[in-house]
Design a protein around this motif. Structure first.
Motif, PDB file in Angstrom:
ATOM      1  N   GLY A 211      86.812  -9.259  26.545  1.00 40.85           N
ATOM      2  CA  GLY A 211      86.000 -10.464  26.664  1.00 40.85           C
ATOM      3  C   GLY A 211      86.599 -11.557  27.520  1.00 40.85           C
ATOM      4  O   GLY A 211      86.055 -12.657  27.599  1.00 40.85           O
ATOM      5  N   ALA A 212      87.714 -11.281  28.177  1.00 39.90           N
ATOM      6  CA  ALA A 212      88.362 -12.299  29.022  1.00 39.90           C
ATOM      7  C   ALA A 212      87.602 -12.488  30.327  1.00 39.90           C
ATOM      8  O   ALA A 212      86.966 -11.563  30.835  1.00 39.90           O
ATOM      9  N   ASP A 213      87.665 -13.684  30.868  1.00 43.52           N
ATOM     10  CA  ASP A 213      87.053 -13.987  32.159  1.00 43.52           C
ATOM     11  C   ASP A 213      88.137 -13.933  33.230  1.00 43.52           C
ATOM     12  O   ASP A 213      88.970 -14.827  33.331  1.00 43.52           O
ATOM     13  N   LEU A 214      88.128 -12.839  34.015  1.00 43.72           N
ATOM     14  CA  LEU A 214      89.099 -12.644  35.094  1.00 43.72           C
ATOM     15  C   LEU A 214      88.407 -12.681  36.446  1.00 43.72           C
ATOM     16  O   LEU A 214      88.936 -12.165  37.428  1.00 43.72           O
ATOM     17  N   SER A 215      87.247 -13.290  36.490  1.00 46.33           N
ATOM     18  CA  SER A 215      86.495 -13.321  37.749  1.00 46.33           C
ATOM     19  C   SER A 215      87.305 -14.031  38.830  1.00 46.33           C
ATOM     20  O   SER A 215      87.852 -15.105  38.622  1.00 46.33           O
ATOM     21  N   GLY A 216      87.400 -13.386  39.984  1.00 45.15           N
ATOM     22  CA  GLY A 216      88.126 -13.969  41.113  1.00 45.15           C
ATOM     23  C   GLY A 216      89.635 -13.932  40.986  1.00 45.15           C
ATOM     24  O   GLY A 216      90.349 -14.410  41.876  1.00 45.15           O
ATOM     25  N   ALA A 217      90.155 -13.362  39.917  1.00 41.61           N
ATOM     26  CA  ALA A 217      91.619 -13.334  39.717  1.00 41.61           C
ATOM     27  C   ALA A 217      92.283 -12.387  40.712  1.00 41.61           C
ATOM     28  O   ALA A 217      91.698 -11.388  41.127  1.00 41.61           O
ATOM     29  N   ASN A 218      93.519 -12.702  41.076  1.00 38.88           N
ATOM     30  CA  ASN A 218      94.296 -11.853  41.976  1.00 38.88           C
ATOM     31  C   ASN A 218      95.237 -10.993  41.135  1.00 38.88           C
ATOM     32  O   ASN A 218      96.252 -11.457  40.635  1.00 38.88           O
ATOM     33  N   LEU A 219      94.845  -9.713  40.968  1.00 38.07           N
ATOM     34  CA  LEU A 219      95.627  -8.775  40.156  1.00 38.07           C
ATOM     35  C   LEU A 219      96.193  -7.652  41.019  1.00 38.07           C
ATOM     36  O   LEU A 219      96.397  -6.538  40.533  1.00 38.07           O
ATOM     37  N   ARG A 220      96.466  -7.937  42.284  1.00 39.40           N
ATOM     38  CA  ARG A 220      97.017  -6.906  43.160  1.00 39.40           C
ATOM     39  C   ARG A 220      98.335  -6.375  42.592  1.00 39.40           C
ATOM     40  O   ARG A 220      99.211  -7.145  42.212  1.00 39.40           O
ATOM     41  N   TRP A 221      98.416  -5.048  42.530  1.00 34.59           N
ATOM     42  CA  TRP A 221      99.615  -4.344  42.067  1.00 34.59           C
ATOM     43  C   TRP A 221      99.973  -4.679  40.619  1.00 34.59           C
ATOM     44  O   TRP A 221     101.114  -4.466  40.187  1.00 34.59           O
ATOM     45  N   ALA A 222      99.047  -5.191  39.873  1.00 36.09           N
ATOM     46  CA  ALA A 222      99.305  -5.471  38.457  1.00 36.09           C
ATOM     47  C   ALA A 222      99.357  -4.166  37.667  1.00 36.09           C
ATOM     48  O   ALA A 222      98.711  -3.177  38.017  1.00 36.09           O
TER      49      ALA A 222
END
Length: 518
Positions: A194-205
């Motif tokens: 249910g988290a809002d991660l819209s537009g987040a930068n998760l490169r190589w996470a």
């Protein structure tokens, strides 16, 4: 100022000690309420177990101070400096710490619930098992911090920087992480449901085994991210970048990912039940097999050759097309739109309005559905405003029953499993239909329209672009100049016979997507 002087003045009612110097002083265990320590110096002081409830420590310096077990609940700590300080198990709940600095601070099991830490600097801080539930960390710097096992439920981390931080097994359910910077962040086994991660930068996470159920990742950047075994059931991945992401055995059930870029991604073993396969960028995708079973238990496996893989991920949107043998006028448009709105309040499969094509003689409503399996049940409901509904619904029920009978006759386990799912969806639609007929008056208004009485055609198109005409009213396209009222009002549902697609046509329609071949 000595501790004795402080306590003596406090006992006489003095509360203002702004700018005082208590560096390296032993203040452990003392209890002070509503005191003003703004701009005071507590560097290297021993403040273990201190009670400073509802006090003002704005701009105070507490670098390398010891505050383990301290209670500062409700205090104002804006612009405070806690660099390399020890606040293990301290109570910092409801504090105001805007732009405070906690660089390399020890914050293990510290309680920051509902604290305002907007723009705080927690670079390299140790927040293992800390409580930050509903804390405001907007624009905070948590880069290289250790948040392993931390409680961040419903926290506000919008535009926060968590690059390189360790968030393993942390609880971020319902958190706001819009546009957060999370490059190379370790989120292994984290709860992001249910988290809002819209537009987040998760490169190589690292999101291995993470819980992302109902998470919003629309427009997020997950290039090179490791999502192996992650649960993304019902997640929103619209326009998300998953270039070279690892989605091996990820749970992608009922995911919305139109516009997602999967170039070079690995999806071998991914669970894709009821997930659309159109509108994706799939150049160089790697996938040996996928799991299409409803629960992800590998009872329905689809293996691929290179050509089959391209066809599978270049599916067309499954649609229901209802063609009405009359043009759409303003009154009918208004009433039918209201009727579909009322139906959608009970039956969510019709929550998206249809596209409408209206010509001088005919009108077509096209409904897009999420999966092939939903086609028959959704068509059962979509035809409801029209006079042909009764006949069409009988045919749909017969089609599902024919599939069930064929499964019994051929002893095809996969076809039997499909028949059970289709019947379950249809039973749900029938139950919703009973509720709608009892409570929704719009159906009665629609039934009086000439538009709703007109002959219809109902055509289903699956994700492999194959079509099946469920019902074609025998009077469709045969409007007579001198038809009598009796003829025009004849209800095809009263006919003892009507055309039903053959079992071969039905099996061909479902064969490719449902993988029913032994």
């Amino acid at each position: 100022m000595t501790i004795e002087e402080l306590l003596e003045k406090y006992a006489t009612g003095v509360l203002d000690f702004s700018g005082a110097n208590f560096a390296e002083t032993n203040l452990s265990g003392i209890k002070l309420t509503g005191i003003n320590f703004s701009d005071a110096n507590f560097s290297v002081a021993n403040m273990s177990g201190i009670h400073l409830i509802d006090s003002d420590l704005s701009y105070a310096k507490l670098n390398v101070a010891r505050l383990s077990g301290a209670t500062l609940a409700g205090s104002i700590l804006n612009n405070c400096s806690f660099n390399v300080a020890n606040l293990m198990r301290a109570d910092m709940s409801r504090t105001q710490m805007r732009q405070a600095s906690f660089i390399r601070a020890e914050l293990i099991r510290t309680d920051f619930s509902r604290a305002d830490m907007c723009e705080a600097n927690l670079n390299s801080a140790d927040l293992r098992e800390a409580t930050l539930q509903q804390a405001n960390l907007r624009h905070a710097n948590l880069s290289d911090a250790n948040l392993r096992g931390a409680n961040l439920r419903e926290a506000n981390l919008e535009i926060a920087n968590l690059s390189g931080s360790n968030v393993t097994a942390a609880d971020l359910s319902g958190a706001n992480l819009r546009d957060a910077e999370m490059r190379q962040t370790n989120l292994c086994m984290a709860n992001l449901s249910g988290a809002d991660l819209s537009g987040a930068n998760l490169r190589w996470a690292d999101l291995r085994g993470a819980n992302l159920i109902w998470a919003d990742l629309s427009g997020a950047k997950l290039s090179g991210a490791n999502l192996q075994g992650a649960d993304l059931t019902n997640a929103n991945l619209s326009n998300t970048s998953l270039v070279h992401a690892n989605l091996t055995q990820a749970k992608l059930i009922k995911v919305e990912w139109m516009g997602a870029e999967l170039t070079g991604a690995t999806l071998t073993g991914a669970k894709l039940y009821a997930t659309s396969r159109f509108g994706l960028k799939i150049e160089g995708i790697k996938c040996e097999w996928v799991d299409l079973s409803p629960t992800g238990d590998r009872t329905i496996i689809q293996n691929f050759s290179e050509d089959e893989l391209k066809d599978f991920f270049n599916a067309t949107p499954p649609t229901i097309r209802i063609v009405i043998d009359l043009p759409l006028e303003y009154e009918a448009n208004f009433v039918i739109a209201g009727t579909y709105y009322q139906i959608s309040q009970e039956y969510r499969g019709l929550i998206q309005p249809p596209s409408v094509e209206s010509g001088s003689r005919k009108t077509a409503f096209t409904f897009r559905v999420d999966s092939d399996e939903a086609l028959l049940a959704t068509a059962f409901m979509a035809i409801l405003p029209f006079k042909d509904a009764n006949t069409t619904q009988k045919i749909i029920y017969n089609i599902v029953d024919m599939i069930r009978q064929e499964a019994i006759n051929t002893k095809n386990a996969k076809l039997s499993s499909l028949a059970k799912r289709l019947m379950s969806l249809l039973d749900e639609a029938i139950n919703k239909l009973k509720i709608i007929k009892q409570t929704k008056k719009n159906l009665e208004v629609a039934a009086k329209l000439d538009f709703a009485k007109a002959p219809t055609q109902i055509i289903l198109t699956n994700s492999s672009a194959q079509s099946l005409t469920v019902y074609d009213n025998p009077n469709f396209g045969k409007r007579l100049v001198n038809r009598t009222t009796t003829d025009s009002d004849q209800d095809p549902a009263n006919d003892t016979e009507y055309n039903i697609p053959s079992i071969n046509m039905i099996l061909e329609f479902i064969e490719n997507f449902y993988v029913i071949n032994p």
